[in-house]
Design an enzyme around this catalytic site. Structure first.
Site, short mmCIF file in Angstrom:
data_model
loop_
_atom_site.label_atom_id
_atom_site.label_comp_id
_atom_site.label_asym_id
_atom_site.label_seq_id
_atom_site.Cartn_x
_atom_site.Cartn_y
_atom_site.Cartn_z
N SER A 36 56.77 22.77 28.51
CA SER A 36 56.70 24.16 28.03
C SER A 36 57.66 25.02 28.87
CB SER A 36 55.25 24.68 28.18
OG SER A 36 54.82 24.48 29.52
N ASP A 58 50.92 21.25 39.28
CA ASP A 58 50.65 19.99 38.57
C ASP A 58 49.20 19.60 38.85
OD1 ASP A 58 52.27 16.69 38.63
OD2 ASP A 58 50.42 17.42 37.69
N GLY A 82 48.21 17.83 28.87
CA GLY A 82 48.16 16.39 28.60
C GLY A 82 49.37 15.97 27.78
N SER A 124 41.08 15.00 19.62
CA SER A 124 42.00 14.86 18.49
C SER A 124 41.37 14.04 17.38
CB SER A 124 43.28 14.17 18.98
OG SER A 124 44.06 13.77 17.88
N TYR A 149 47.63 7.07 23.20
CA TYR A 149 47.31 8.51 23.23
C TYR A 149 45.91 8.73 22.67
CZ TYR A 149 46.71 13.13 21.34
OH TYR A 149 46.16 14.36 21.00
N LYS A 153 42.03 9.86 24.51
CA LYS A 153 41.07 10.89 24.06
C LYS A 153 39.68 10.28 23.86
CE LYS A 153 43.99 14.34 23.87
NZ LYS A 153 43.91 15.49 24.80
N PHE A 178 42.71 18.55 14.03
CA PHE A 178 43.43 17.81 13.01
C PHE A 178 44.91 18.14 13.19
CE2 PHE A 178 40.37 15.25 10.77
CZ PHE A 178 39.24 15.60 11.49
N ASN A 179 45.63 18.57 12.19
CA ASN A 179 47.08 18.70 12.40
C ASN A 179 47.53 20.15 12.51
OD1 ASN A 179 46.52 15.97 11.31
ND2 ASN A 179 48.75 15.78 11.44
N LEU A 200 55.52 15.98 11.53
CA LEU A 200 56.17 16.30 10.27
C LEU A 200 56.62 17.75 10.17
CD1 LEU A 200 57.02 15.53 7.38
CD2 LEU A 200 54.66 16.03 6.65
N VAL A 217 60.41 10.35 4.73
CA VAL A 217 59.00 10.27 4.30
C VAL A 217 58.51 8.87 4.63
CG1 VAL A 217 57.45 10.40 2.31
CG2 VAL A 217 59.42 11.94 2.46
N ASP A 295 49.98 4.72 11.30
CA ASP A 295 49.56 5.81 10.42
C ASP A 295 48.36 5.41 9.57
OD1 ASP A 295 51.26 7.80 11.14
OD2 ASP A 295 52.75 7.40 9.61
C1 WQD Z 1 51.71 13.62 9.45
C2 WQD Z 1 52.08 12.87 8.17
C3 WQD Z 1 53.20 10.79 8.57
C4 WQD Z 1 56.74 12.63 10.40
C5 WQD Z 1 49.67 13.24 15.16
C6 WQD Z 1 48.70 12.88 16.26
C7 WQD Z 1 47.59 13.90 16.32
C8 WQD Z 1 48.17 15.27 16.48
C9 WQD Z 1 49.13 15.54 15.31
C10 WQD Z 1 48.22 15.68 18.87
C11 WQD Z 1 51.83 11.37 8.25
C12 WQD Z 1 54.13 11.76 7.87
C13 WQD Z 1 55.51 12.39 9.82
C14 WQD Z 1 57.93 12.39 9.65
C15 WQD Z 1 56.59 11.69 7.78
N1 WQD Z 1 48.85 15.38 17.72
N2 WQD Z 1 55.44 11.93 8.53
N3 WQD Z 1 57.81 11.93 8.37
O1 WQD Z 1 50.47 11.38 12.90
O2 WQD Z 1 48.89 12.80 11.46
O3 WQD Z 1 49.00 13.19 13.91
O4 WQD Z 1 50.15 14.53 15.37
O5 WQD Z 1 47.09 15.95 19.04
O6 WQD Z 1 46.77 13.56 17.40
O7 WQD Z 1 48.14 11.63 15.94
O8 WQD Z 1 50.93 13.84 12.50
O9 WQD Z 1 52.91 15.09 11.77
O10 WQD Z 1 53.25 12.83 12.89
O11 WQD Z 1 52.33 12.94 10.56
O12 WQD Z 1 56.52 11.27 6.62
O13 WQD Z 1 59.08 12.59 10.14
O14 WQD Z 1 53.48 13.01 7.93
O15 WQD Z 1 53.35 9.46 8.04
O16 WQD Z 1 51.41 10.93 6.97
P1 WQD Z 1 49.82 12.68 12.62
P2 WQD Z 1 52.44 13.70 11.99
#
Ligand code: WQD
Length: 343
Positions: A36, A58, A82, A124, A149, A153, A178-179, A200, A217, A295
């Site tokens: 950060s 730290d 973390g 997570s 990772y 958790k 979630f995301n 993503l 994708v 995934d």
């Molecule tokens: C989302 C969807 C990919 C990138 C992770 C961690 C979770 C949290 C969020 C920390 C999936 C697809 C992704 C790309 C793609 N992090 N994708 N192209 O894996 O659900 O969760 O990040 O706490 O703990 O596990 O998130 O954004 O990587 O993926 O198609 O370049 O997008 O397959 O379906 P994820 P993500």
């Protein structure tokens, strides 16, 4: 109350600090700026008009952190600090286990030394692993995860639960995110991944900026609504509000208890791309690539417990997430790297 926020200069941490300050709480950030920027502190002050307390240290420096903890003397802690990149954790598991467990042990020892037993912990949705099907319910089955990772958790949730069971007086909220997507409406704070984004949404934004040629994708042959992966995207401001709700209910929590922080809705990769095309007014090139190992096809939360027990539910949809993420990125094309915020 006075809240110590570890990792408070990070994406979710900074949005939670803003929400806490706006609710009238006192905040002291502890961060080492490994992932950060110090500029986040200035931006938090710009957003709220209040400059949070801040200690650069730290958490792995246990003696130093324990001394700092004593001088801060918080009423409660939210622990964001973390490592969180799933792919990186697969490549370097020892670093992930050592860091995520070591920082938490240092924090717990400092809290015990000062008899501070109110903690909100960043967990997570990855703790649900592959065995369960969505909507994920908090205590439906044993936890597992598909990456170091995620396993860090799972382990930390168990450690925190055992500590709380062994000693009276602990109040611990285990928040399973979630995301997270989006940014504060001011465009002054947001997600600033270092290097190529793993996730993503930030990757889509960098393609929209013209920084990368296309989105890959990861698989379009999943058993989902359109073949692409479905996730429960939650606006980071809603997520921050969930932390405030949990902190303000902590006194009622006996021991440790988990809550999902999600919307309960699954959005596919294709749908998220469409939301960003609408928000940016730009075509976002995408090419189908092989599935990414680890995934899961679908992931979204059962939101019943958080609504009933925390009195919290998210209010923002994917369109607002895309709009707010784009505003942040347009105003800060280089994240916090150069303070060239264009308003
Ligand atoms: C989302 C969807 C990919 C990138 C992770 C961690 C979770 C949290 C969020 C920390 C999936 C697809 C992704 C790309 C793609 N992090 N994708 N192209 O894996 O659900 O969760 O990040 O706490 O703990 O596990 O998130 O954004 O990587 O993926 O198609 O370049 O997008 O397959 O379906 P994820 P993500």
């Amino acid at each position: 109350m006075h809240v110590l926020v570890t990792g408070g200069a990070g994406f979710i941490g900074s949005h939670t600090v803003v929400a806490l300050l706006e609710r009238g709480h006192q905040v002291t950030i502890v961060d080492d700026f490994e992932n950060s920027s110090p500029r986040v502190i200035d931006r938090i002050e710009q957003v709220t008009g209040i400059r949070p307390g801040f200690v650069e240290i730290d958490l792995l420096d246990e003696p130093g952190f324990r001394a700092a903890f004593g001088s801060i003397a918080p009423d409660a802690v939210t622990h964001f600090a973390g490592l969180k990149a799933v792919g990186e954790s697969v490549a370097d598991p020892l670093r992930y286990y050592a860091h995520n467990l070591g920082t938490t042990f240092s924090l717990l020892n400092a809290m015990k030394a000062h008899d501070t037993k109110a903690l909100v912990f960043s967990s997570s949705a990855t703790v649900y692993g592959h065995e369960q099907q969505p909507p994920y319910v908090e205590d439906a089955a044993a936890l597992t995860a598909t990456s170091p990772y995620g396993m860090s958790k799972v382990m930390l949730e168990r450690i925190l639960t055992d500590v709380a069971d062994a000693e009276p007086g602990w109040h611990i909220a285990l928040l399973r995110y979630f995301n997270p997507v989006g940014a504060h409406e001011s465009g002054l704070i947001g997600e600033a991944p270092l290097g190529a984004p793993d996730n993503l949404a930030p990757y889509i934004v960098q393609v929209a900026l013209g920084r990368r040629p296309h989105v890959r994708v990861f698989g379009d042959d999943y058993p989902t609504k359109d073949g692409t992966g479905e996730r429960d995207y939650i606006h980071v401001v809603d997520l921050a509000a969930g932390h405030v709700a949990a902190l303000e209910k902590l006194a009622d929590v006996t021991g440790a208890r988990a809550w999902n922080l999600g919307t309960g809705r699954g959005t596919s990769v294709t749908q998220l791309l469409a939301a960003f095309e609408a928000a940016t007014g730009r075509a976002i090139p995408a090419v189908v690539a092989p599935r990414r190992s680890g995934d899961v096809p679908r992931s979204w939360a059962d939101t019943t417990r958080a609504e009933a027990e925390l009195g919290w539910s998210p209010t923002r949809g994917v369109a607002e997430m895309a709009r707010d993420a784009w505003r942040w990125q347009q105003q800060n094309p280089n994240g916090y790297a150069a303070d060239d915020c264009v308003s």
